[in-house]
Every structure is written in structure tokens, then in C-alpha cells.
Enzyme design. Structure first.
Site, PDB file in Angstrom:
ATOM      1  N   ARG A   1       0.822  -1.222   0.000  1.00  0.00           N
ATOM      2  CA  ARG A   1       0.000   0.000   0.000  1.00  0.00           C
ATOM      3  C   ARG A   1       0.853   1.269   0.000  1.00  0.00           C
ATOM      4  O   ARG A   1       0.425   2.310  -0.492  1.00  0.00           O
ATOM      5  CB  ARG A   1      -0.972  -0.015   1.190  1.00  0.00           C
ATOM      6  CG  ARG A   1      -1.727   1.295   1.380  1.00  0.00           C
ATOM      7  CD  ARG A   1      -3.061   1.143   2.098  1.00  0.00           C
ATOM      8  NE  ARG A   1      -2.980   0.342   3.303  1.00  0.00           N
ATOM      9  CZ  ARG A   1      -2.373   0.715   4.435  1.00  0.00           C
ATOM     10  NH1 ARG A   1      -1.793   1.889   4.528  1.00  0.00           N
ATOM     11  NH2 ARG A   1      -2.360  -0.093   5.470  1.00  0.00           N
TER      12      ARG A   1
ATOM     13  N   TYR B   1     -14.126  17.360 -17.286  1.00  0.00           N
ATOM     14  CA  TYR B   1     -14.585  16.032 -16.925  1.00  0.00           C
ATOM     15  C   TYR B   1     -15.633  16.131 -15.801  1.00  0.00           C
ATOM     16  O   TYR B   1     -15.419  16.822 -14.800  1.00  0.00           O
ATOM     17  CB  TYR B   1     -13.389  15.191 -16.480  1.00  0.00           C
ATOM     18  CG  TYR B   1     -13.744  13.756 -16.267  1.00  0.00           C
ATOM     19  CD1 TYR B   1     -14.003  12.925 -17.353  1.00  0.00           C
ATOM     20  CD2 TYR B   1     -13.862  13.229 -14.996  1.00  0.00           C
ATOM     21  CE1 TYR B   1     -14.358  11.610 -17.171  1.00  0.00           C
ATOM     22  CE2 TYR B   1     -14.219  11.906 -14.803  1.00  0.00           C
ATOM     23  CZ  TYR B   1     -14.463  11.107 -15.899  1.00  0.00           C
ATOM     24  OH  TYR B   1     -14.820   9.798 -15.716  1.00  0.00           O
TER      25      TYR B   1
ATOM     26  N   ASP C   1      -4.992  18.443 -16.249  1.00  0.00           N
ATOM     27  CA  ASP C   1      -5.449  17.103 -16.621  1.00  0.00           C
ATOM     28  C   ASP C   1      -5.005  16.879 -18.070  1.00  0.00           C
ATOM     29  O   ASP C   1      -5.533  17.494 -18.992  1.00  0.00           O
ATOM     30  CB  ASP C   1      -6.978  17.019 -16.475  1.00  0.00           C
ATOM     31  CG  ASP C   1      -7.523  15.617 -16.750  1.00  0.00           C
ATOM     32  OD1 ASP C   1      -6.858  14.850 -17.481  1.00  0.00           O
ATOM     33  OD2 ASP C   1      -8.627  15.302 -16.259  1.00  0.00           O
TER      34      ASP C   1
ATOM     35  N   LYS D   1      -7.116   5.575 -19.978  1.00  0.00           N
ATOM     36  CA  LYS D   1      -7.423   5.993 -21.344  1.00  0.00           C
ATOM     37  C   LYS D   1      -6.250   5.686 -22.278  1.00  0.00           C
ATOM     38  O   LYS D   1      -5.941   4.529 -22.477  1.00  0.00           O
ATOM     39  CB  LYS D   1      -7.804   7.471 -21.335  1.00  0.00           C
ATOM     40  CG  LYS D   1      -8.811   7.847 -20.215  1.00  0.00           C
ATOM     41  CD  LYS D   1     -10.172   7.230 -20.411  1.00  0.00           C
ATOM     42  CE  LYS D   1     -11.118   7.407 -19.225  1.00  0.00           C
ATOM     43  NZ  LYS D   1     -11.264   8.750 -18.693  1.00  0.00           N
TER      44      LYS D   1
HETATM   45  C1  LIG Z   1     -11.691   9.349 -17.601  1.00  0.00           C
HETATM   46  C2  LIG Z   1     -11.207  10.689 -17.199  1.00  0.00           C
HETATM   47  C3  LIG Z   1     -10.989  11.009 -15.856  1.00  0.00           C
HETATM   48  C4  LIG Z   1     -11.288  10.046 -14.739  1.00  0.00           C
HETATM   49  O1  LIG Z   1     -10.470   8.907 -14.800  1.00  0.00           O
HETATM   50  P1  LIG Z   1     -10.934   7.435 -14.321  1.00  0.00           P
HETATM   51  O2  LIG Z   1      -9.738   6.611 -14.633  1.00  0.00           O
HETATM   52  O3  LIG Z   1     -12.162   7.071 -15.081  1.00  0.00           O
HETATM   53  O4  LIG Z   1     -11.207   7.522 -12.854  1.00  0.00           O
HETATM   54  C5  LIG Z   1     -10.520  12.286 -15.566  1.00  0.00           C
HETATM   55  N1  LIG Z   1     -10.280  13.184 -16.532  1.00  0.00           N
HETATM   56  C6  LIG Z   1     -10.477  12.912 -17.832  1.00  0.00           C
HETATM   57  C7  LIG Z   1     -10.202  13.954 -18.858  1.00  0.00           C
HETATM   58  C8  LIG Z   1     -10.959  11.655 -18.207  1.00  0.00           C
HETATM   59  O5  LIG Z   1     -11.167  11.396 -19.504  1.00  0.00           O
END
Ligand SMILES: *Cc1c(COP(=O)(O)O)cnc(C)c1O
Length: 377
Positions: free
Chosen positions: A48, A100, A172, A197
């Protein structure tokens, strides 16, 4: 070794010392032998806190983004929440109007009880950002290109605004990936990824990451929070995401090529009201994107003439593109964002978001052409 293609293949990839294995081992151990007084053998104690497979991924992500340290999490949202909740009580965070959905919900429901407030501003309008800053603003959170309208924000200019206000700039970078855009080099302090992603890249692993410009007190606070709240990444997931890194530059080139072809095709179609893709010269953020990105990415959104029903008919008539949320995998995905966002949807109701995959572009264009024709006939 500084070029992204080379870093993507090699960073965190030293062959295993014990066996010479070229593909890194997956260390599933939850606990690591230590001396009687807790003396660590190779820096590890308990999964962890940290573990060797996740360490390799952190090394790779931090090298690709040009940071001093990275921390991986079990999802992008866990990474985002860890960063925001590590801000001091009383902090204000400026978030984008177009972003998001999870970020908006954190800001509305989860952060206020911790004494952290958020307000939204149009990040592509620097005057609006300047006007929205408060003395207690400790972070500007940017997302560029943004979800779902692909708005573009000027990262270097936002960094100046943030630093002039004693605030951090977080970015992000999920849509762009470090292959197309490196926010830390443009002045950002923190990069966040949903590695679910493009970086994972195969629609089969969940993960998130933060990359820090500096290994400083803020990094240490987030590390401590992750250790104690337990949002760690599983070793097998870390291994899959690390594998995704190896082909990321090659995949992104293909995603960008296909997205540009599809954006041009849709922009010229009679049934289409508008295409949001920063690679099109008509996109309001095109010049900034051309300056701060090496290419325009694999995400676009398209607004269909005739409103919600027409958009749903087009989505329903696609045969190759799959109706599903998420993005960044090999298969083209299409999503009616307003339906997925639910009650407080901000997406226009005629908007379809497309994660353009790795198929042959002619097959994609044929699928969209046929669906637009069938649904709007
Ligand atoms: C999918 C996504 C998130 C969240 O990520 P998860 O892995 O689904 O928790 C945050 N920001 C963007 C731009 C995303 O496409």
C-alpha cells in the site's frame, strides 16, 4: 535519452536483475522482508505504501512528462481527489467550465465539507480566469483539450496567472498525453492522468497518476495521503499500463491521423452543425493548440443538426464505432455525452463525443457517412 518515443519504450524498463527478463516482472507481494528493526532490503515494506511494479510505472510517467516524481492511483478520479484533498483547508480552486464531469461533482459534493471550494471559469478566456481568481485561490485546475467540447487553454499563460496568485497550476493531460503536450515544460506544477485511457490504451485497465514538477512538500503530502487512504494501483494494473506506455507514441500518431481525417469529413457533411476538433483551423483554440501541442489528438465531438433525437439516431446507426463511454482504446467509441452526464448535464443535447480509434480511416469515414445519411434521410 530525452525524446518521447525513446523514453516511452525504455523508461522504467531496465531488465530484471535476477533473471535478465526483458519484460519486467509483476511483483504481487504485499509485504517485503525486513530486518528485525524494520531495516528495508530494497526500499519496500508494504504494497500500500509502494511496490516495485508501480515504481517502474512511476519512473516511466515521470520521465515522459518531465517531472521529478510521479504517484500512481487505482483510477484517474483517485488521483484527482488525492491532489485536491491535499490542499489546505480554506483553499479555493478554479476549475474549467468545460471539464470532466467527475471534477465538477468532486467540487460540488466532496470538497466543500473538507473546507475546499471550487468555482468554474472559461479557461480559454484569460480575462475570465483573472477575474475569477481570489486571494485564497491555491490552485488552477486546467484540462486541455477539455471534455467534451475540446476547448483549448493556454497552459503557459495560466501558469503565470496561477504563480502570480501564489497558486499551483494543475493540468489534466488525459486527452493529450505526454506524447502531444508536456504541461510541466510550459510551467504547470502538476499533471494528472487517467491512465485508463490512452496510456493504458486497450480499454482493459483502470488507473490514474499524478506527475509533479518538484518532489516537494506537496508531493510528500499526496504520497502520505495515498499511503493512508489506500488508493494504490494494483501491481498487475501497473504492469499493463507500463506495457501501454511502450506503444503510446506510435498509437497517438495513428489516433491523430484518423481524428484529423474524420474531423475534416464531418465538417464537410450536410447533417453536421459543428465539429469540435482543435486540429481544424476554424477551432477557436487552434493557434494555441498548434503552439503547445505537437499534434491535435484523437478526441473530437460533433453536433448533429436536428437536436437530441437526430444525434441519438446517428449514434444508433453506427456499426463500426461502438456506443460506449471512455476513450483512448484501439476501437472507435461514440457517446451521447448528455445522456451519460445525467441530471446536471452540461453537454449540448445534439453532441456526440468520439474517441477515434486505430481502424483504417476509410472504414471509419464510411461508417460515419452511412450513419449520418441513414439517420438524417
Ligand atoms: C476518464 C477521465 C478522468 C477520470 O479517470 P478514471 O480513470 O475514469 O477515474 C478524468 N479526466 C479525464 C479527462 C478523463 O477522460
Amino acid at each position: 535519452m530525452t525524446r518521447i518515443e525513446t523514453l516511452a519504450v525504455h523508461a522504467g524498463g531496465e531488465p530484471d536483475e535476477g533473471t535478465g527478463a526483458v519484460s519486467p516482472p509483476i511483483h504481487m507481494a504485499t509485504t517485503f522482508r525486513h530486518g528485525p528493526a524494520g531495516e528495508r532490503q530494497a526500499g519496500f515494506e508494504y504494497q500500500r505504501e509502494s511496490n516495485p511494479t508501480q515504481d517502474r510505472l512511476e519512473t516511466a510517467l515521470s520521465a515522459m512528462e518531465g517531472g521529478q516524481a510521479a504517484l500512481c492511483f487505482g483510477s484517474g478520479m483517485a488521483a484527482m481527489a488525492a491532489a485536491l484533498e491535499s490542499l489546505p483547508t480554506g483553499a479555493h480552486v478554479l476549475i474549467p467550465t468545460d471539464c470532466y464531469t467527475g471534477l465538477r461533482v468532486l467540487g460540488a459534493e466532496f470538497l466543500p465539507p473538507r473546507g475546499i471550494t471550487t468555482t468554474a471559469a472559461d479557461m480559454s478566456d484569460l480575462d475570465a480566469v483573472r477575474a475569477a481568481l481570489r486571494p485564497e485561490t491555491r490552485m488552477i485546475w486546467a484540462e486541455t483539450p477539455s471534455n467534451p467540447r475540446l476547448c483549448v487553454a493556454d497552459i503557459a499563460a495560466l501558469a503565470d496567472l496561477a504563480h502570480g496568485n501564489d497558486a499551483l497550476l494543475a493540468c489534466d493531460n488525459t486527452f493529450a498525453t505526454p506524447v502531444l503536450q508536456r504541461p510541466l515544460a510550459l510551467g504547470a506544477d502538476l499533471v494528472m492522468h487517467s491512465t485508463t485511457k490512452y496510456i493504458g490504451g486497450h480499454s482493459d485497465v483502470m488507473g490514474g497518476a499524478l506527475v509533479f514538477a518538484r518532489r516537494d512538500a506537496f508531493h510528500d503530502a499526496v504520497f502520505h495521503r495515498r499511503h493512508l487512504t489506500g488508493g494504490i494501483l494494483a501491481p498487475f494494473s501497473a504492469w499493463l499500463i507500463l506495457r501501454g506506455c511502450r506503444s503510446l507514441p506510435a498509437r497517438m500518431a495513428w489516433h491523430c491521423r484518423n481524428a484529423m481525417a474524420l474531423a475534416r469529413f464531418l465538417a464537410g457533411h450536410d447533417a453536421v452543425e459543428a465539429v469540435h476538433y482543435p486540429g481544424l483551423p476554424t477551432h477557436p483554440g487552434h493557434d494555441i493548440a498548434a503552439r503547445q501541442m505537437s499534434d491535435f489528438g484523437g478526441m473530437l465531438s460533433v453536433r448533429i443538426k436536428g437536436g437530441r433525437d437526430a444525434a441519438l439516431r446517428v449514434a444508433g446507426a453506427l456499426e463500426l464505432a461502438i456506443n460506449a463511454t471512455s476513450l483512448g482504446g484501439p476501437e472507435t467509441l461514440v457517446e451521447h455525452r448528455a445522456s451519460i452526464e445525467g441530471a446536471n448535464a452540461i453537454s449540448p443535447d445534439n453532441l456526440l463525443r468520439v474517441s477515434v480509434g486505430l481502424e483504417h480511416p476509410d472504414d471509419l469515414l464510411a461508417d460515419f457517412g452511412r450513419a449520418l445519411g441513414a439517420a438524417t434521410a
